[in-house]
Design an enzyme around this catalytic site. Structure first.
Site, PDB file in Angstrom:
ATOM      1  N   GLY A  49      -2.308   3.713  -4.597  1.00  0.00           N
ATOM      2  CA  GLY A  49      -3.356   2.751  -4.880  1.00  0.00           C
ATOM      3  C   GLY A  49      -3.033   1.436  -4.208  1.00  0.00           C
ATOM      4  N   HIS A  50      -2.729   1.523  -2.919  1.00  0.00           N
ATOM      5  CA  HIS A  50      -2.419   0.329  -2.125  1.00  0.00           C
ATOM      6  C   HIS A  50      -2.425   0.707  -0.651  1.00  0.00           C
ATOM      7  CE1 HIS A  50       1.548   2.098  -1.678  1.00  0.00           C
ATOM      8  NE2 HIS A  50       1.681   2.157  -2.993  1.00  0.00           N
ATOM      9  N   ALA A  51      -2.291  -0.302   0.193  1.00  0.00           N
ATOM     10  CA  ALA A  51      -2.105  -0.093   1.630  1.00  0.00           C
ATOM     11  C   ALA A  51      -0.850  -0.868   2.024  1.00  0.00           C
ATOM     12  CB  ALA A  51      -3.322  -0.605   2.412  1.00  0.00           C
ATOM     13  N   ARG A  96      -4.359   4.093   0.230  1.00  0.00           N
ATOM     14  CA  ARG A  96      -4.043   5.485  -0.128  1.00  0.00           C
ATOM     15  C   ARG A  96      -3.554   5.611  -1.567  1.00  0.00           C
ATOM     16  NH1 ARG A  96       1.190   5.752  -1.841  1.00  0.00           N
ATOM     17  NH2 ARG A  96       2.811   5.774  -0.265  1.00  0.00           N
TER      18      ARG A  96
END
Ligand code: TYD
Length: 134
Positions: A49-51, A96
């Protein structure tokens, strides 16, 4: 999402059991600076839950299966990983997360950088602003 790709690692098939491997700059398209793994994920949980601003990585389902959901700010693609001889290459600046972990699944991630919280983009709106120079 043209830079995202599924890598297939060599398979040495043997009656004694199979073997796969990867090496820097060969099967893995960068030098590995860090390896970590995710395991014992309770049913229904999601990770990620981040890039990343600049990190690139390859994600491998060493055991079991899970889905990697990738989003480039425009389209979303889901990759189900369930074989240890496939790796998903994820370049920088792709949002992602990972979900649908099977019981006893083991996710191995190799990255081209050491852990650095400053490289994370943890807010999706900020990700979109950075991605599209807004
Ligand atoms: P994080 O990357 O946020 O987990 P996920 O994306 O899978 O949900 O990392 C969770 C915590 O673990 C965070 O406090 C930082 C720490 N961590 C490290 O210290 N080193 C590492 O290599 C990683 C991946 C995480």
């Amino acid at each position: 999402m043209k830079e995202v790709k599924v890598l297939e690692f060599p398979k040495i098939l043997d009656e004694r059991g199979n073997l796969s491997f990867f090496e820097n700059q060969k099967q893995i398209p960068f030098d590995i600076a860090r390896t970590y793994w995710i395991y014992d994920v309770p049913g229904g949980e999601a990770r990620g839950g981040h890039a990343y601003h600049s990190l690139q990585e390859v994600i491998i389902a060493i055991s079991g299966s899970f889905d990697v959901v990738l989003n480039d700010g425009q389209e979303e693609r889901v990759f189900t990983l369930n074989r240890s001889y496939y790796g998903l290459y994820v370049p920088k600046m792709i949002w992602r997360h990972m979900e649908n972990f099977s019981t006893n699944s083991l996710a191995l991630i190799v990255a081209d950088q050491p852990y650095n919280e400053m490289d994370y983009v943890r807010n999706y709106n900020q990700f979109k602003r950075l991605k599209f120079n807004l």
